[in-house]
Design a protein around this motif. Structure first.
Motif, PDB file in Angstrom:
ATOM      1  N   ALA A  38       0.829  -1.206   0.000  1.00 43.58           N
ATOM      2  CA  ALA A  38       0.000   0.000   0.000  1.00 43.58           C
ATOM      3  C   ALA A  38       0.861   1.254   0.000  1.00 43.58           C
ATOM      4  O   ALA A  38       0.595   2.223  -0.721  1.00 43.58           O
ATOM      5  CB  ALA A  38      -0.935  -0.009   1.212  1.00 43.58           C
ATOM      6  N   ARG A  39       1.899   1.260   0.795  1.00 48.39           N
ATOM      7  CA  ARG A  39       2.793   2.424   0.894  1.00 48.39           C
ATOM      8  C   ARG A  39       3.444   2.744  -0.450  1.00 48.39           C
ATOM      9  O   ARG A  39       3.577   3.905  -0.833  1.00 48.39           O
ATOM     10  CB  ARG A  39       3.865   2.134   1.951  1.00 48.39           C
ATOM     11  CG  ARG A  39       5.003   3.148   2.014  1.00 48.39           C
ATOM     12  CD  ARG A  39       6.082   2.679   2.984  1.00 48.39           C
ATOM     13  NE  ARG A  39       7.282   3.494   2.894  1.00 48.39           N
ATOM     14  CZ  ARG A  39       7.500   4.619   3.551  1.00 48.39           C
ATOM     15  NH1 ARG A  39       6.558   5.079   4.369  1.00 48.39           N
ATOM     16  NH2 ARG A  39       8.617   5.286   3.414  1.00 48.39           N
ATOM     17  N   LEU A  57      -4.970   5.416  -4.634  1.00 41.87           N
ATOM     18  CA  LEU A  57      -6.281   5.733  -4.065  1.00 41.87           C
ATOM     19  C   LEU A  57      -6.450   4.976  -2.756  1.00 41.87           C
ATOM     20  O   LEU A  57      -6.310   3.743  -2.721  1.00 41.87           O
ATOM     21  CB  LEU A  57      -7.396   5.340  -5.035  1.00 41.87           C
ATOM     22  CG  LEU A  57      -8.827   5.425  -4.502  1.00 41.87           C
ATOM     23  CD1 LEU A  57      -9.224   6.874  -4.205  1.00 41.87           C
ATOM     24  CD2 LEU A  57      -9.821   4.796  -5.481  1.00 41.87           C
ATOM     25  N   PHE A  58      -6.711   5.704  -1.687  1.00 40.03           N
ATOM     26  CA  PHE A  58      -7.031   5.102  -0.395  1.00 40.03           C
ATOM     27  C   PHE A  58      -8.470   5.461  -0.041  1.00 40.03           C
ATOM     28  O   PHE A  58      -8.837   6.639  -0.063  1.00 40.03           O
ATOM     29  CB  PHE A  58      -6.117   5.623   0.715  1.00 40.03           C
ATOM     30  CG  PHE A  58      -4.745   5.014   0.735  1.00 40.03           C
ATOM     31  CD1 PHE A  58      -4.496   3.845   1.450  1.00 40.03           C
ATOM     32  CD2 PHE A  58      -3.700   5.607   0.048  1.00 40.03           C
ATOM     33  CE1 PHE A  58      -3.223   3.291   1.474  1.00 40.03           C
ATOM     34  CE2 PHE A  58      -2.428   5.064   0.068  1.00 40.03           C
ATOM     35  CZ  PHE A  58      -2.182   3.898   0.780  1.00 40.03           C
ATOM     36  N   ILE A  59      -9.265   4.444   0.305  1.00 39.09           N
ATOM     37  CA  ILE A  59     -10.609   4.666   0.828  1.00 39.09           C
ATOM     38  C   ILE A  59     -10.611   4.217   2.281  1.00 39.09           C
ATOM     39  O   ILE A  59     -10.401   3.035   2.578  1.00 39.09           O
ATOM     40  CB  ILE A  59     -11.666   3.880   0.033  1.00 39.09           C
ATOM     41  CG1 ILE A  59     -11.656   4.310  -1.437  1.00 39.09           C
ATOM     42  CG2 ILE A  59     -13.054   4.092   0.638  1.00 39.09           C
ATOM     43  CD1 ILE A  59     -12.566   3.477  -2.330  1.00 39.09           C
ATOM     44  N   SER A 103      -5.013   3.028 -10.495  1.00 38.94           N
ATOM     45  CA  SER A 103      -4.052   1.999 -10.895  1.00 38.94           C
ATOM     46  C   SER A 103      -3.833   0.984  -9.772  1.00 38.94           C
ATOM     47  O   SER A 103      -3.527  -0.179 -10.027  1.00 38.94           O
ATOM     48  CB  SER A 103      -2.717   2.643 -11.291  1.00 38.94           C
ATOM     49  OG  SER A 103      -2.147   3.341 -10.193  1.00 38.94           O
ATOM     50  N   TYR A 104      -3.997   1.428  -8.522  1.00 44.46           N
ATOM     51  CA  TYR A 104      -3.901   0.517  -7.366  1.00 44.46           C
ATOM     52  C   TYR A 104      -4.702   1.158  -6.238  1.00 44.46           C
ATOM     53  O   TYR A 104      -4.237   2.071  -5.566  1.00 44.46           O
ATOM     54  CB  TYR A 104      -2.450   0.333  -6.949  1.00 44.46           C
ATOM     55  CG  TYR A 104      -2.187  -0.861  -6.034  1.00 44.46           C
ATOM     56  CD1 TYR A 104      -2.884  -1.028  -4.832  1.00 44.46           C
ATOM     57  CD2 TYR A 104      -1.237  -1.810  -6.365  1.00 44.46           C
ATOM     58  CE1 TYR A 104      -2.643  -2.096  -4.000  1.00 44.46           C
ATOM     59  CE2 TYR A 104      -0.972  -2.892  -5.530  1.00 44.46           C
ATOM     60  CZ  TYR A 104      -1.690  -3.037  -4.359  1.00 44.46           C
ATOM     61  OH  TYR A 104      -1.446  -4.103  -3.529  1.00 44.46           O
ATOM     62  N   GLY A 105      -5.922   0.689  -6.063  1.00 48.63           N
ATOM     63  CA  GLY A 105      -6.782   1.205  -5.009  1.00 48.63           C
ATOM     64  C   GLY A 105      -6.756   0.315  -3.779  1.00 48.63           C
ATOM     65  O   GLY A 105      -6.590  -0.902  -3.887  1.00 48.63           O
ATOM     66  N   THR A 137     -10.842  -5.988 -13.133  1.00 45.16           N
ATOM     67  CA  THR A 137     -10.437  -5.120 -14.243  1.00 45.16           C
ATOM     68  C   THR A 137      -9.372  -4.097 -13.857  1.00 45.16           C
ATOM     69  O   THR A 137      -8.835  -3.413 -14.720  1.00 45.16           O
ATOM     70  CB  THR A 137     -11.665  -4.359 -14.794  1.00 45.16           C
ATOM     71  OG1 THR A 137     -12.304  -3.651 -13.716  1.00 45.16           O
ATOM     72  CG2 THR A 137     -12.666  -5.342 -15.402  1.00 45.16           C
ATOM     73  N   SER A 138      -9.091  -3.969 -12.581  1.00 43.56           N
ATOM     74  CA  SER A 138      -8.082  -3.031 -12.106  1.00 43.56           C
ATOM     75  C   SER A 138      -7.362  -3.673 -10.926  1.00 43.56           C
ATOM     76  O   SER A 138      -7.742  -4.770 -10.498  1.00 43.56           O
ATOM     77  CB  SER A 138      -8.735  -1.707 -11.689  1.00 43.56           C
ATOM     78  OG  SER A 138      -7.772  -0.783 -11.233  1.00 43.56           O
TER      79      SER A 138
END
Length: 428
Positions: A140-141, A146-148, A253-255, A286-287
């Motif tokens: 994640a780092r 995108l962070f939710i 690209s990486y949520g 898809t992502s």
């Protein structure tokens, strides 16, 4: 193994791992302060409270009266031996401590459960029933754009999470990574730690009630599959806001969806975790998308991991029949105490005074840091040291992929919980 010492003198340590939350930040600098310790660099409110707690070395007690350690261990062994169904709870200890308590429960025929397992089971139930796609702190780092933050006051539970994982200026793959979007999906979430123009591009606030987060995520799953959802609001949010969030998720690209089970303190909160997990699975087709579950304070992650590899089951295991018997409802210690199905509680709280034992008239053996203040005088009290401060140890990080060594930073006569438990087992 000794901690890395700096050139600033004796008892001055660098790259120290902090055991006082599940993130296990391992970049602290700790130095001496009078007869105690002081956090010199990279601290937070939890680490300062833990490392700078004064060293106190009270004597063990039986019925409130000072005794020798051997006498306290003998009395604890007698109580366990004569117990019909002892309960081994709290479990605020390191890997060695959990190993020792499971061995004691096997020999004494008792039930094992962590004080914070109600929150953990909001995750366990989903993992057991449908599985999930999770990432790690390091992934994640270094990769997420995108962070939710889903219904969780992360900054309160883990004061350095945003600093270390979300707002870091550089990544493993770039000294100038793209800016990130941080979405707070929930009411009243602390956003104060999301700082730094270098890394944070946009902060989006969606003040949905925590118990309606699942409704929003399920709606986005349906919309993503082409379904039609009538109405101008979804889960109490404007329809346009939900559409916008879905578009951001599909374009990322990486949520990463971040949640902390202790924050989801409402009925059937495991359904919210399941909604998060199923949404992540769908978008991941898809992502690149993943979940990240936090929590794990007071050694909870280590307790669940050790119990899993020792017994084959997560927490809430009984050894009364001579073999591991798992039941997530029946063997919750809170239920056993309420129903008077246990006649002895052994409680371990070696990290902080906040892990106080429940107020119960069931006889209790307390292995705790000297600052723990139980509501009632325990039958046996044995003060124990804190892993990573008074003795060395190992803990499992909240993402379950790294075990970090803890260092002994000061001279203390307080025994480790593991050594006390081993002596009690030997005395049975």
């Amino acid at each position: 193994m000794e901690p890395e010492k700096s050139s600033n003198g004796a008892n001055h340590y660098q790259n120290v791992a902090c055991p006082f939350c599940g993130i296990l930040c391992d970049d602290l600098e700790i130095g001496p302060s009078g007869s105690g310790l002081k956090v010199l660099k990279n601290g937070c409110v939890k680490s300062v409270a833990g490392f700078e707690r004064p060293l106190v070395e009270p004597k063990p007690q039986v019925d409130g009266k000072d005794v020798s350690l051997d006498e306290a261990i003998a009395e604890a062994a007698r109580l366990i031996r004569e117990s019909r169904l002892p309960a081994f709870g709290g479990l605020g200890t390191d890997v060695d401590g959990v190993r020792a308590v499971i061995a004691l429960a096997e020999k004494g025929g008792g039930v094992v459960d962590h004080a914070l397992s109600d929150a953990q089971y909001r995750n366990f139930r989903v993992l057991q029933s449908s599985g999930w796609v999770l990432t790690t702190l390091t992934e994640a780092r270094n990769r997420a754009d995108l962070f939710i933050i889903a219904g969780s006051d992360v900054h309160k539970l883990h004061p350095r999470f945003f600093e270390r994982i979300v707002c870091n200026e550089a990544s493993m793959f770039s000294d100038n990574p793209p800016k990130r979007t941080v979405v707070f999906l929930g009411e009243g979430l602390d956003q104060s730690a999301v700082t730094g123009k270098e890394r944070i591009g946009e902060i989006v606030t969606l003040p949905v009630k925590s118990e309606r987060i699942a409704e929003v995520l399920d709606a986005m799953r349906a919309l993503n599959k082409g379904a039609t959802i009538p109405g101008d609001d979804i889960g109490g949010l404007p329809r346009a806001a939900v559409d916008d969030l879905l578009a951001r998720c599909k374009a990322a690209s990486y949520g990463v969806v971040v949640w902390a089970p202790p924050s989801l303190g409402f009925p059937s909160a495991d359904l919210t975790v399941q909604a998060i997990s199923e949404f992540v699975k769908d978008i991941n087709l898809t992502s690149r998308f993943a979940g990240l579950a936090l929590g794990g304070n007071e050694g909870a992650v280590s307790a669940g991991a050790v119990c899993g590899w020792q017994s084959g089951f997560p927490l809430r295991v009984s050894f009364a029949s001579g073999k591991p018997d798992y039941d997530a409802e029946r063997y919750a210690i809170s239920r056993l105490l309420y129903a008077k199905e246990t006649d002895l509680l052994l409680w371990i709280a070696s990290f902080s005074p906040d892990l106080t034992p429940p107020d119960t008239d069931v006889p209790m053996i307390l292995l705790g840091t000297p600052s723990v203040k139980p509501a009632r005088t325990p039958k046996v009290y044995i003060p124990v040291g804190t892993p990573g401060v008074d003795h060395a140890g190992v803990m499992v990080r909240v993402d379950n992929v790294v075990s970090l060594p803890l260092r002994k930073l000061r001279q203390s006569n307080l025994p480790s919980a593991a050594s006390v438990l081993e002596k009690i087992e030997a005395a049975l």
